[in-house]
Structure formats: C-alpha cells, structure tokens
Design a protein around this motif. Structure first.
Motif, short mmCIF file in Angstrom:
data_model
loop_
_atom_site.label_atom_id
_atom_site.label_comp_id
_atom_site.label_asym_id
_atom_site.label_seq_id
_atom_site.Cartn_x
_atom_site.Cartn_y
_atom_site.Cartn_z
N ILE A 1 0.85 -1.21 0.00
CA ILE A 1 0.00 0.00 0.00
C ILE A 1 0.88 1.25 0.00
N GLU A 2 1.92 1.24 0.81
CA GLU A 2 2.80 2.42 0.90
C GLU A 2 3.51 2.69 -0.42
N THR A 3 3.97 1.63 -1.05
CA THR A 3 4.65 1.79 -2.35
C THR A 3 3.70 2.40 -3.38
N VAL A 4 2.46 1.91 -3.36
CA VAL A 4 1.46 2.43 -4.30
C VAL A 4 1.17 3.89 -4.02
N ALA A 5 1.04 4.24 -2.76
CA ALA A 5 0.75 5.64 -2.40
C ALA A 5 1.90 6.55 -2.85
N ASP A 6 3.11 6.06 -2.71
CA ASP A 6 4.28 6.84 -3.17
C ASP A 6 4.25 7.01 -4.69
N GLY A 7 3.73 6.00 -5.38
CA GLY A 7 3.61 6.09 -6.84
C GLY A 7 2.51 7.05 -7.26
N ILE A 8 1.41 7.02 -6.51
CA ILE A 8 0.26 7.88 -6.85
C ILE A 8 0.61 9.36 -6.68
N VAL A 9 1.34 9.64 -5.58
CA VAL A 9 1.57 11.06 -5.26
C VAL A 9 2.38 11.75 -6.37
N ARG A 10 3.17 10.95 -7.09
CA ARG A 10 3.98 11.54 -8.18
C ARG A 10 3.08 12.11 -9.28
N TYR A 11 1.88 11.56 -9.41
CA TYR A 11 0.97 11.99 -10.49
C TYR A 11 -0.30 12.64 -9.95
N LEU A 12 -0.34 12.86 -8.63
CA LEU A 12 -1.55 13.41 -8.01
C LEU A 12 -1.84 14.81 -8.56
N ARG A 13 -3.08 15.03 -8.92
CA ARG A 13 -3.48 16.35 -9.43
C ARG A 13 -4.89 16.64 -8.95
N PRO A 14 -5.34 17.88 -9.02
CA PRO A 14 -6.72 18.19 -8.63
C PRO A 14 -7.71 17.40 -9.48
N GLY A 15 -8.77 16.96 -8.83
CA GLY A 15 -9.84 16.28 -9.57
C GLY A 15 -9.76 14.77 -9.50
N GLN A 16 -8.83 14.21 -8.74
CA GLN A 16 -8.72 12.75 -8.69
C GLN A 16 -9.38 12.19 -7.43
N LEU A 17 -10.03 11.02 -7.59
CA LEU A 17 -10.60 10.25 -6.46
C LEU A 17 -9.75 9.01 -6.29
N ILE A 18 -9.27 8.79 -5.06
CA ILE A 18 -8.49 7.59 -4.74
C ILE A 18 -9.28 6.78 -3.71
N THR A 19 -9.49 5.49 -4.00
CA THR A 19 -10.13 4.63 -2.98
C THR A 19 -9.21 3.45 -2.70
N LEU A 20 -9.09 3.13 -1.41
CA LEU A 20 -8.29 1.98 -0.97
C LEU A 20 -9.25 0.84 -0.67
N GLU A 21 -9.02 -0.36 -1.22
CA GLU A 21 -9.89 -1.52 -1.01
C GLU A 21 -9.19 -2.63 -0.24
N SER A 22 -7.88 -2.57 -0.14
CA SER A 22 -7.16 -3.65 0.54
C SER A 22 -7.52 -3.72 2.02
N THR A 23 -7.67 -4.93 2.52
CA THR A 23 -7.99 -5.10 3.94
C THR A 23 -6.81 -4.62 4.78
N THR A 24 -7.07 -3.76 5.78
CA THR A 24 -5.98 -3.23 6.58
C THR A 24 -6.51 -2.80 7.95
#
Ligand code: SAJ
Length: 441
Positions: free
Chosen positions: A113-136
């Motif tokens: 999950i952390e690796t994915v979040a680090d990947g997402i932030v590189r491309y994060l821009r206004p207007g995006q919806l992020i949902t986490l589905e992994s059990t945690t």
C-alpha cells in the motif's frame, strides 16, 4: 459545491472518468471488468508483467471472471493493462487493490500500500478520487495514505478525494460477486464520501456510506475476524468431541436446525486464504497501540493453527490402527488449495500439514485438479507436482488424506480403492461401504 467536485461527478455519471485499478488480483481484476462493462475506460496497473501481458491479450486468470467478457472488453479497448505508473497521468479515479500480507512474525505488512501511495503522489493532481480496497487495520487511510498524498500541498476533499471501501470478494462464490455484494464506503471528508459512493453506485447495487474510513476499515477486519473466531470455536468443539467419542459433524448439523441465533461453520484442517488467517492479526497488532490485548482473537488464530496439528494426530492414529506409523508411510493428499473448487494455495493448511508429515518421515504425494504444482519452503526448497488420480496411486498409498474437498473428485471410488482414508471435510459422511477404513476428524 466546488467546481472540481462537480466536474468529477459529471465524469463519473457520464462514465467518462478514466479509471486505474492498481493490483490486478482476485479483487482488482473483477472490479476492473465490472467498471469496464459499465462503460468506463479502465486501465489495470500491476507490477507483474506476465499479468499485464495476459490482460492485454484478453487472457483471463481469475476463476470468478468470465473469459468471454474479459476478451470482449479488451478487444473493444475498454480494458487494458500496464506496469507503468505513468498511466495515472490521465486517471480520474484510482482504486488500490494490492495485497496486505503478514510478516513472518505475523505483523501487518502494508508495504504494498505504501509503495502504491508513493507512486500515486507523483501523479496526483486536482480532480482525482483515490479509494483503498485492501484489507488493513483501522487508521491506515487517514494516517498512512493521506499524509503521503498531502505532501504536494493539495487538500483532501477539495482538490483530491480519498476514501476506504473494503473488498468483500468471496473467491469461488457462485452467487455473490463484485456487482451484488453490498459495498461499505468511508470518506476522509463528506465530499470524498459523496464521490466514492457515486463511483461505486455505477456498478454495485447496494452502497452503504459510513462516517469515516476507520469505521469502514474496522468493519472489514471485524467481518473476517468474526469468521476466524467462529471457525476456531467449531474446531475446538471438534477436538473435544473426538476426545469424548461424539460425532462433531452430527452435532453441527443438529445445531444448524435452529432457525435463529446460530450461523453454521464447519470443522476443518485449519484456515487458509489471504484473509481469515491474516486479517485478525492486523487488529491484534493495532490494538497493542491502545494497551488492549485481543485475547479471544489471538486464541482463535492459535486454535485454527492447532487444527492442522490435530489432523496429523488423526493420520497417526489411523495408521496405528493398521499397525503402521507415519515414518515411512506413503500418504496421498487429496486437495491442497485453501478451500474447495478454487485454485488458490495461499496460507493453505495443506502446506502446514504436508510439512509436518514430511518432517515425521512420511512420503507425500498429492492430487489437486486446480493446483498443478507447489513449492514447500523447508530446509531446502521442495517442489511437488499434482499426481494423476489413478486406482494404483490410491491403493499404493498407506493412507489417503482428504484436506480440500474439490467437487470434481469421486470420493466413493477413492474410498473403494484406498487402504485407509482420513477425511477432514466430511465428504464421506453418507458412505456405507468402506466405513471401516474411513476416519473423519
Ligand atoms: N473454513 C472452515 N470452516 C468454515 C468456513 C471456512 O474451516 O466453516 C476454512 C476454509 O476451508 C478456508 C478458510 O476457512 O481454508 C477461509 O475460508 P473463507 O471462505 O471463510 O474465506 P475466504 O478467504 O475464501 O473468503 C472470505 C470471504 N468468505 C465468506 O464471507 C464466506 C469473506 O470473509 C471475505 O469477503 C473474503 O474472504 C475477503 O476477501 O476478505
């Protein structure tokens, strides 16, 4: 309402929103197919290049997904896959469906999950919806993901939107699927909740909003811990009934006649899968932060593990009745997947039972129509391949051990040719012939 939120709502309702699903496993691929079927442009993002290639060739690898549907969606261009995070540049909606395993000493491993979040932030821009589905564990979305995304200075609920919505896939379930299983959603802000519910409502009949991501996270872990505890209860009753000479299967079936106040669980050789043996330990670990000992939850995990050792004792007793011992015995194991009619080996109790029997000197062969081969991590790496189930293979074994009751096997034929049978799934319950050589847990 902010223009950003309004624009994303429009994209969702018109199905113009570009969706990226990260993690194309038993959760991500079915979700990606459902969203593509609904008309969204969906890109699967996975680090496994073989999976990426199979998807782009329209080749399905998840039992619960229709081969034809997937082939059609890929051919139409609605569904594709990549291993590059650059796919997030055009993403309006990002769904995270990566594994959340345990470390070797049973602590949560949220590194995916952390690796994915680090990947997402590189491309994060206004207007995006992020949902986490992994059990945690409760707190992951708001205390791990949100801080990682906030580093760019964008504001959750205003610029981007973040929610948690647990997957509730039951592998092999022919009735409940990604479309008709109610979906819990918890948003970081009310705006996040609105958008996440709107997105899921496009393909799921019942979406249930809750007050926070933590409530949604806890709901999921509670659901699976509930199963672990109840399976542990019936496994403990199994071991006690054995000691008392009572047929636990008859007890369970009799209790099931009560039309209220009881849900039926069955004893077994232990609990496998990516969820039931794993998720409760996420809660156990988090509870320590609050000086809270989750004794019942930990004990249930222990009892379910003991069920595998108990099966070895049953094999020992069955061989003993034939003046044989485990050491030197040839044991044919039927079914190694973690549950019937699926092709998933993760955390399967069969792996633990095979390792114990091998350590006690048994020669193990197995047959599983869904699992062509398996690797045992022992002193050295041991590879076993599924044997063709023949009369000779059965009769040459000192004991046949039924661990997973795949529907495709003719157990009556097996018992007819076996010297000895240990049945951990009660598949032989109605057999009249061969009774003298059948031992049930
Ligand atoms: N098992 C028993 N006795 C039972 C039920 C299960 O011994 O009465 C064993 C099974 O043989 C298996 C293990 O427990 O080894 C787990 O089986 P499961 O069906 O409870 O769990 P999963 O991981 O296949 O699927 C579960 C979902 N199952 C159901 O709700 C029926 C659900 O808990 C989750 O939605 C899903 O995991 C998930 O992905 O979290």
């Amino acid at each position: 309402m902010s223009e950003i939120k309004q624009a994303l709502e429009q994209k969702i309702v018109s199905r113009q929103a570009a969706v990226v699903v990260i993690g194309m496993g038993y959760v991500g691929l079915p979700l990606a197919v459902e969203k593509a079927k609904a008309g969204f442009q969906v890109t699967g993002l996975d680090c496994d290049s073989q999976r990426v290639q199979m998807i782009n060739e329209g080749k399905n690898y998840i039992l619960d997904v229709s081969d034809d549907e997937m082939r059609r969606l890929v051919a139409s261009g609605k569904l594709s896959a990549t291993d590059s995070y650059s796919a997030l540049v055009g993403a309006d909606i990002i769904v995270i469906c990566v594994p959340t395993p345990l470390t070797t000493n049973r602590d949560p491993d949220i590194s995916f999950i952390e690796t994915v979040a680090d990947g997402i932030v590189r491309y994060l821009r206004p207007g995006q919806l992020i949902t986490l589905e992994s059990t945690t564990y409760p707190g992951t979305t708001e205390k791990v993901i949100l801080p990682k995304l906030a580093v760019k200075g964008l504001k959750a609920g205003q610029d981007f939107f973040l929610a948690y919505s647990p997957e509730r896939v039951d592998p092999g379930n022919r009735h409940y699927n990604t479309r008709n299983t109610p979906k819990i959603v918890g948003g970081v802000t009310p705006q996040c909740l609105d958008l996440a519910c709107l997105f899921y409502r496009q393909t799921i009949s019942k979406v249930i909003p809750v007050s926070s991501p933590a409530v949604a996270e806890m709901t999921k872990v509670f659901e699976n811990t509930y199963r672990s505890v109840n399976i542990a209860l019936v496994n403990e009753i199994m071991m006690l009934c054995d000691r008392m000479g009572i047929d636990v299967w008859e007890v369970v079936d009799a209790a099931a006649t009560k039309p209220f106040g009881i849900q039926t669980f069955y004893p077994g050789p232990g609990v496998g899968g990516h969820c039931i043996p794993v998720d409760p330990y996420y809660l156990v670990w988090k509870a320590r932060e609050y000086d809270f000992d989750t004794r019942l939850i930990e004990l249930s995990g222990h009892i379910n593990l003991q069920a595998s050792y108990y099966v070895v004792e049953k094999v020992r007793d069955a061989l003993n009745s034939r003046h044989k011992c485990i050491n030197g015995a040839k044991i044919l194991i039927l079914g190694v997947a973690y549950k019937k009619d699926i092709d998933d080996l993760r955390e399967s109790p069969a792996l633990k039972i095979i390792s114990i029997l091998r350590r006690l000197g048994a020669t193990i062969v197995y047959h599983d129509p869904y699992i062509p081969s398996l690797i045992l991590e022992e002193q050295s790496t041991v590879a076993l391949s599924s044997k063709i189930l023949t009369q000779d293979e059965i009769s040459a074994s000192d004991c046949v051990l039924i661990i997973t009751d795949h529907s495709s096997i003719d157990y009556s034929w097996v018992c007819r040719h076996a010297q000895l049978v240990v049945d951990t799934r009660n598949v032989t319950k109605d057999f009249r012939e061969s009774r003298e050589k059948i031992y049930r847990i």
